[in-house]
Motif scaffolding. Structure first.
Motif, PDB file in Angstrom:
ATOM      1  N   HIS A   1      18.671  -1.961  11.821  1.00  0.00           N
ATOM      2  CA  HIS A   1      17.778  -1.328  12.828  1.00  0.00           C
ATOM      3  C   HIS A   1      18.272  -0.309  13.770  1.00  0.00           C
ATOM      4  O   HIS A   1      17.743   0.945  13.762  1.00  0.00           O
ATOM      5  N   LEU A   2      19.654  -0.386  14.211  1.00  0.00           N
ATOM      6  CA  LEU A   2      20.050   0.734  15.162  1.00  0.00           C
ATOM      7  C   LEU A   2      20.889   1.515  14.137  1.00  0.00           C
ATOM      8  O   LEU A   2      21.085   2.592  14.643  1.00  0.00           O
ATOM      9  N   GLY A   3      21.522   0.933  13.233  1.00  0.00           N
ATOM     10  CA  GLY A   3      22.105   1.896  11.940  1.00  0.00           C
ATOM     11  C   GLY A   3      23.864   2.071  12.300  1.00  0.00           C
ATOM     12  O   GLY A   3      24.259   3.123  11.906  1.00  0.00           O
ATOM     13  N   TYR A   4      24.180   1.160  13.051  1.00  0.00           N
ATOM     14  CA  TYR A   4      25.618   1.386  13.324  1.00  0.00           C
ATOM     15  C   TYR A   4      26.180   0.660  12.294  1.00  0.00           C
ATOM     16  O   TYR A   4      25.833  -0.348  11.950  1.00  0.00           O
ATOM     17  N   THR A   5      27.545   0.998  12.051  1.00  0.00           N
ATOM     18  CA  THR A   5      28.504   0.312  11.211  1.00  0.00           C
ATOM     19  C   THR A   5      29.133  -0.918  11.949  1.00  0.00           C
ATOM     20  O   THR A   5      29.092  -0.731  13.396  1.00  0.00           O
ATOM     21  N   ALA A   6      29.587  -1.800  11.519  1.00  0.00           N
ATOM     22  CA  ALA A   6      30.388  -3.168  12.092  1.00  0.00           C
ATOM     23  C   ALA A   6      31.544  -2.372  12.884  1.00  0.00           C
ATOM     24  O   ALA A   6      31.803  -2.812  14.052  1.00  0.00           O
ATOM     25  N   GLU A   7      32.142  -1.460  12.426  1.00  0.00           N
ATOM     26  CA  GLU A   7      33.298  -0.831  13.130  1.00  0.00           C
ATOM     27  C   GLU A   7      33.072   0.195  14.331  1.00  0.00           C
ATOM     28  O   GLU A   7      33.982   0.384  15.172  1.00  0.00           O
TER      29      GLU A   7
ATOM     30  N   ARG B   1      16.126  -5.335  24.038  1.00  0.00           N
ATOM     31  CA  ARG B   1      16.055  -6.056  22.643  1.00  0.00           C
ATOM     32  C   ARG B   1      17.205  -6.892  22.328  1.00  0.00           C
ATOM     33  O   ARG B   1      17.205  -7.776  22.041  1.00  0.00           O
ATOM     34  N   LEU B   2      18.327  -6.060  22.560  1.00  0.00           N
ATOM     35  CA  LEU B   2      19.602  -6.540  22.490  1.00  0.00           C
ATOM     36  C   LEU B   2      19.885  -8.055  23.210  1.00  0.00           C
ATOM     37  O   LEU B   2      20.265  -9.129  22.691  1.00  0.00           O
TER      38      LEU B   2
ATOM     39  N   ASN C   1      20.697 -12.321  12.965  1.00  0.00           N
ATOM     40  CA  ASN C   1      19.474 -11.674  13.901  1.00  0.00           C
ATOM     41  C   ASN C   1      20.312 -10.429  14.745  1.00  0.00           C
ATOM     42  O   ASN C   1      19.835  -9.198  14.716  1.00  0.00           O
ATOM     43  N   LEU C   2      21.467 -10.751  15.093  1.00  0.00           N
ATOM     44  CA  LEU C   2      22.554  -9.532  15.637  1.00  0.00           C
ATOM     45  C   LEU C   2      22.871  -8.438  14.662  1.00  0.00           C
ATOM     46  O   LEU C   2      22.769  -7.453  14.537  1.00  0.00           O
ATOM     47  N   ALA C   3      23.308  -9.260  13.365  1.00  0.00           N
ATOM     48  CA  ALA C   3      23.699  -8.186  12.320  1.00  0.00           C
ATOM     49  C   ALA C   3      22.557  -7.436  11.891  1.00  0.00           C
ATOM     50  O   ALA C   3      22.738  -6.201  11.570  1.00  0.00           O
ATOM     51  N   TRP C   4      21.307  -8.003  11.750  1.00  0.00           N
ATOM     52  CA  TRP C   4      20.156  -6.902  11.286  1.00  0.00           C
ATOM     53  C   TRP C   4      19.933  -6.041  12.254  1.00  0.00           C
ATOM     54  O   TRP C   4      19.922  -4.679  12.039  1.00  0.00           O
TER      55      TRP C   4
END
Length: 261
Positions: A235-241, A161-162, A227-230
């Protein structure tokens, strides 16, 4: 290999006009491309060099990621790419490598001069009959042509999906045999699985290195990044860092040049 329903069962079928348009995205931006694109596993180098070549021409070399790995193995390496900007970056890292700014279909290099021709992440950018003929012209009898790709491992659903959100156009079914001219024998296949640690900023950088993004409008680029940020953070629940191991695979095909009569 796991079934991947939405990946095409045919590859390498982009028409010439579309291929030329997308490939033009790499005439600039070589520094950012070089910064984020990964190198290739050592096992893929072993596969490429199984015939113990001494001279190699890396066609579609880009910024020299694979070229550098070939040179590190002690080969006499020449590099060909249609982008002067890509060759500029290559020259900075590998000043000793002979560079030619030309397409893979017509390199202008001498015939019967090389033991090996390589295309890393580039065979989908050429006219295959013409590029096959040119590779065969460059090779000595019984020389080898090797084609390699790094791609996101889309056998894993979340990575699949990514890849679709990123519009990763060089992701296709690794088992699909690439088209080669009759100058070459039946190709042999190799595949290796690995991972690359990336945070969200690097995911965006990787997306920005793709031809789709580079040729898109600002509106489309903003949509892709949104869409990537969402997907990454909601959706995946990761932080940006967060540093995440993103699964990759490398697949390669090698074929021997038939003996000239």
């Amino acid at each position: 290999m796991a079934e991947i329903p939405s990946l095409p069962r045919r590859a390498f079928t982009v028409d010439a006009a579309r291929r030329t348009d997308l490939a033009s995205a790499f005439q600039s931006g070589a520094d950012s491309y070089d910064k984020i694109r990964p190198s290739y596993p050592e096992q893929a180098l072993d596969f490429t060099l199984q015939s113990q070549p001494k001279t190699v021409v890396d066609i579609g070399c880009g910024s020299g990621i694979f070229t550098e790995q070939l040179a590190a193995r002690g080969l006499e390496v020449s590099a060909v790419d249609p982008s002067a900007d890509m060759l500029r970056v290559l020259a900075e890292r590998l000043p000793q490598v002979v560079r030619t700014c030309a397409p893979g279909e017509d390199t202008g290099l001498p015939e019967n001069a090389f033991d090996l021709v390589t295309y890393a992440q580039a065979w989908h950018w050429v006219d295959h009959p013409k590029a096959s003929a040119e590779a065969a012209r460059l090779l000595r009898n019984d020389g080898w042509l090797t084609l390699l790709w790094n791609q996101l491992d889309v056998t894993i659903p979340w990575v699949h999906r990514l890849a679709r959100i990123m519009h990763a156009g060089d992701v296709h079914r690794p088992e699909l045999e690439p088209p080669l001219g009759g100058q070459f024998g039946k190709p042999e296949h190799g595949i290796w699985h690995w991972s690359m640690e990336l945070d969200f900023a690097q995911i965006v950088e990787l997306t920005q290195s793709r031809s789709y993004y580079r040729r898109a409008s600002e509106r489309t680029r903003a949509k892709v990044e949104g869409n990537l940020a969402w997907y990454w953070m909601e959706h995946l629940g990761y932080t940006a860092e967060a540093k995440v191991q993103v699964p990759y695979l490398t697949h390669a095909w090698r074929a021997r040049r038939r003996t000239r009569r």
